[in-house]
Design a protein around this motif. Sequence first.
Motif, PDB file in Angstrom:
ATOM      1  N   VAL A 163      10.398 -12.720  -0.986  1.00  0.00           N
ATOM      2  CA  VAL A 163       9.228 -12.105  -0.347  1.00  0.00           C
ATOM      3  C   VAL A 163       9.388 -10.589  -0.310  1.00  0.00           C
ATOM      4  O   VAL A 163       8.444  -9.836  -0.596  1.00  0.00           O
ATOM      5  CB  VAL A 163       9.026 -12.674   1.072  1.00  0.00           C
ATOM      6  N   CYS A 164      10.575 -10.116   0.031  1.00  0.00           N
ATOM      7  CA  CYS A 164      10.826  -8.667   0.064  1.00  0.00           C
ATOM      8  C   CYS A 164      10.606  -8.040  -1.307  1.00  0.00           C
ATOM      9  O   CYS A 164       9.987  -6.967  -1.419  1.00  0.00           O
ATOM     10  CB  CYS A 164      12.242  -8.389   0.556  1.00  0.00           C
ATOM     11  N   MET A 165      11.111  -8.690  -2.350  1.00  0.00           N
ATOM     12  CA  MET A 165      10.945  -8.146  -3.690  1.00  0.00           C
ATOM     13  C   MET A 165       9.472  -8.153  -4.118  1.00  0.00           C
ATOM     14  O   MET A 165       8.996  -7.229  -4.783  1.00  0.00           O
ATOM     15  CB  MET A 165      11.780  -8.947  -4.692  1.00  0.00           C
ATOM     16  N   ALA A 166       8.734  -9.205  -3.715  1.00  0.00           N
ATOM     17  CA  ALA A 166       7.298  -9.254  -4.011  1.00  0.00           C
ATOM     18  C   ALA A 166       6.569  -8.119  -3.298  1.00  0.00           C
ATOM     19  O   ALA A 166       5.674  -7.476  -3.869  1.00  0.00           O
ATOM     20  CB  ALA A 166       6.720 -10.605  -3.591  1.00  0.00           C
ATOM     21  N   CYS A 167       6.975  -7.831  -2.055  1.00  0.00           N
ATOM     22  CA  CYS A 167       6.360  -6.741  -1.294  1.00  0.00           C
ATOM     23  C   CYS A 167       6.645  -5.393  -1.952  1.00  0.00           C
ATOM     24  O   CYS A 167       5.767  -4.525  -2.014  1.00  0.00           O
ATOM     25  CB  CYS A 167       6.882  -6.754   0.149  1.00  0.00           C
ATOM     26  N   VAL A 168       7.869  -5.209  -2.443  1.00  0.00           N
ATOM     27  CA  VAL A 168       8.205  -3.969  -3.144  1.00  0.00           C
ATOM     28  C   VAL A 168       7.367  -3.841  -4.412  1.00  0.00           C
ATOM     29  O   VAL A 168       6.885  -2.746  -4.746  1.00  0.00           O
ATOM     30  CB  VAL A 168       9.712  -3.941  -3.476  1.00  0.00           C
ATOM     31  N   GLY A 169       7.147  -4.958  -5.101  1.00  0.00           N
ATOM     32  CA  GLY A 169       6.307  -4.930  -6.303  1.00  0.00           C
ATOM     33  C   GLY A 169       4.880  -4.515  -5.991  1.00  0.00           C
ATOM     34  O   GLY A 169       4.281  -3.707  -6.720  1.00  0.00           O
ATOM     35  N   ILE A 170       4.319  -5.058  -4.910  1.00  0.00           N
ATOM     36  CA  ILE A 170       2.962  -4.671  -4.493  1.00  0.00           C
ATOM     37  C   ILE A 170       2.929  -3.185  -4.145  1.00  0.00           C
ATOM     38  O   ILE A 170       1.978  -2.471  -4.489  1.00  0.00           O
ATOM     39  CB  ILE A 170       2.504  -5.523  -3.298  1.00  0.00           C
ATOM     40  N   ALA A 171       3.990  -2.717  -3.476  1.00  0.00           N
ATOM     41  CA  ALA A 171       4.060  -1.298  -3.110  1.00  0.00           C
ATOM     42  C   ALA A 171       4.064  -0.416  -4.357  1.00  0.00           C
ATOM     43  O   ALA A 171       3.387   0.622  -4.399  1.00  0.00           O
ATOM     44  CB  ALA A 171       5.305  -1.039  -2.275  1.00  0.00           C
ATOM     45  N   LEU A 172       4.809  -0.815  -5.374  1.00  0.00           N
ATOM     46  CA  LEU A 172       4.865  -0.025  -6.606  1.00  0.00           C
ATOM     47  C   LEU A 172       3.491   0.065  -7.261  1.00  0.00           C
ATOM     48  O   LEU A 172       3.111   1.114  -7.807  1.00  0.00           O
ATOM     49  CB  LEU A 172       5.883  -0.636  -7.573  1.00  0.00           C
ATOM     50  N   LEU A 173       2.729  -1.027  -7.200  1.00  0.00           N
ATOM     51  CA  LEU A 173       1.367  -1.004  -7.742  1.00  0.00           C
ATOM     52  C   LEU A 173       0.476  -0.048  -6.946  1.00  0.00           C
ATOM     53  O   LEU A 173      -0.351   0.673  -7.522  1.00  0.00           O
ATOM     54  CB  LEU A 173       0.775  -2.418  -7.719  1.00  0.00           C
ATOM     55  N   LEU A 174       0.667  -0.021  -5.625  1.00  0.00           N
ATOM     56  CA  LEU A 174      -0.094   0.916  -4.794  1.00  0.00           C
ATOM     57  C   LEU A 174       0.259   2.362  -5.140  1.00  0.00           C
ATOM     58  O   LEU A 174      -0.630   3.220  -5.230  1.00  0.00           O
ATOM     59  CB  LEU A 174       0.191   0.651  -3.314  1.00  0.00           C
ATOM     60  N   PRO A 239      12.241   1.874   3.918  1.00  0.00           N
ATOM     61  CA  PRO A 239      11.598   3.107   3.428  1.00  0.00           C
ATOM     62  C   PRO A 239      10.312   2.835   2.645  1.00  0.00           C
ATOM     63  O   PRO A 239       9.342   3.602   2.751  1.00  0.00           O
ATOM     64  CB  PRO A 239      12.668   3.735   2.537  1.00  0.00           C
ATOM     65  N   VAL A 240      10.306   1.759   1.865  1.00  0.00           N
ATOM     66  CA  VAL A 240       9.107   1.428   1.080  1.00  0.00           C
ATOM     67  C   VAL A 240       7.941   1.105   2.007  1.00  0.00           C
ATOM     68  O   VAL A 240       6.807   1.552   1.777  1.00  0.00           O
ATOM     69  CB  VAL A 240       9.398   0.236   0.136  1.00  0.00           C
TER      70      VAL A 240
END
Length: 499
Positions: A163-174, A239-240
Motif C-alpha cells: 500500500v505504501c509503495m502504491a501511494c508513492v506511485g500515485i504521488a509521483l504521478l501527481l 516526506p512524500v
Amino acid sequence: MRWAVVLYVVIYRILTPPYVAAVAGDVNELTILRAITDGALEIMLIVPVIFMKRAGYFHPLVFPAFLLIATNVAFAPAHLFLPFVVSTRLFATVSPSWAAVLIDLDPQNYAQYRIQFSIYSILYYASLYFFFFQQDKKAQHIRSEVRERPAYLRYIPMSAFLVCMACVGIALLLFRSSGGLEAHIVSLSKGRYETLSGSGVSISAVKAAIIALFAWMAGAKTLPLKSPMFILTTLAVLPVVWIVDGSRSTIIYAIIGLLAIAAIRMKRLPVATIVMAGVLGVALLGVLGSIRHDFTSTSVNTSVFDPANFGTWLETASTEIVERNAEEGDLAAFVAADRMGFIWGQSYLSVLAFPMPRIIWENKPRTGHAYNTWVAFFGNPVDGDAPAAWGIPLGPIAEAYWNFGAVGIVLVGGTVGLIFGTLLAAFKRGSGRPELLVLYVIFLLYFSGGSRETQYVIQYGASLLAVFALAMVIHAVLGGRSSRARGAAVPDLRQASPS
C-alpha cells in the motif's frame, strides 16, 4: 505523573496567563470573571486525569490533557522555566485576530464573548463525560476475548508495504502532473488550496500510507521499531505525504499515532523515543513551514535543511503557533453565530457528502473550516453555501454552537462521549486485535465531533479496511500455495505403502 499534570495546568494554564496580562496592564473589569471561567474550563479538561486513577495515558478522556501539555512544552519549552513570566495561552483585552466579526469588538464585548465561549465549552465537556460514563457503565462487565491470531495477520507487513509503495506511485504521478517535484513544492507556497484543488481523491489515496504504517506497527507479530524495512519505508513515505498534502500536522499526527500504537503494545511509555519524536516534530514544523511560506521563491531553498539552522526551526515553529493562536478561529465562529446567524447543519452535511468526489458533485456542502473563512473572517452573509476557499480551523465546540446553538453543543458532546464509550468497550473486548487498535488510535487522534475531523476518520477507516483486505487476499493466494507445497513435500506414506 498525574499530579505533575495538575500542577502544570494550575500554574501555567490557569494562573500565569491572567497574571502576565495584569502585569502588562492588559486588564478590564471583566478580567477576573474571565480568569475564573477560563480556569474552570482548564479544570474540566483535567477532571478525568485527577479522578480516573485506573485510566491509562491513552484513555480517550485522559489523552487530550497529556497531548495539550506535550504540545505546549514541545513548542515553547522555555516557558517551563519562566512561570508567571511567559504565557502559552492567549489572554488579551482586544482580539488580535483579523476576522471580520472580531476586529471591531470593543474590550467589553470581547471579554463577554470569551466568557460565554468558556461556559459553553464546559457544557460540551459535561455532556461528553456524562454520556461516556453512561455507556461505560454498560461495559463494566466486559472481559477481553482470547482468540487465536488469524493467519492472515502474518501478511499485514507485506500488505502495508505494498500500500505504501502504491501511494508513492500515485504521488509521483501527481508530481509529474504539477511539472515536477520542485515545481509542486514551490506551488504550495502560493497556497495549498490553489495547488491541491481538484486532487482530493488522489491526496486521500496517498495519505492511506499513514494508516498502512499504523497497521504495520499494530499487526506485525513483533514490534517493527527495529525493522530496517519498516524504518526505511517510514522515512520514505512521510516526506512524500507532506510534499503531496502540504500539511505538517498530518506528519506530526502520524508520528504521534505510531508512538501511541507502540506504547499500547509495549504497555509502557517509551519516554526517550517520545522526547526524540517531539524534538523532530517541532523541527519539522519549523523547517517545512520555512519552505511552504517562502512566498517569493521560484525554487526550493534546501539550505533550511542544514542542522545548523535548528534554532531557526524552533523560532519559526514558535512564531507560527503564536500566529495561529492569534487567529482565534474558534471564537470567530462562535461570534459569527451571534452576529451573522446560524448555519443550521450545513457543515455537518459535508460529512454525508464526503464520499462523493467533488468532480461529480461540484457544489457539495463544505466543512465548518470553509464557512469560518467565508463568513466569520471575510464577513460574507451566512445564507447559501460557502464557495471554494481555504479553511481556517475551528474546533468541535464552536462548530456545534454555530450549527444549533447550545442544543448542538449538548448533542455533539454527548455523541462524542457515546462513541468513545462504545469504542473503548470494543477495544477492551477485542484487545490484541490490530484492526481495533488502529481504529482506536484513529479516533483518539482525529475524532472530536467536528465535520473536518469526522471526514478524516471516514477516510482513514476506509484506508484501514483496504490494508486488511489486501492482507486477506495475499493470505488466500500465498497461504494456499504454501499449504499445497507443504502437502507435496510430505506425502502421505500410509497411502503410498502397499496394503
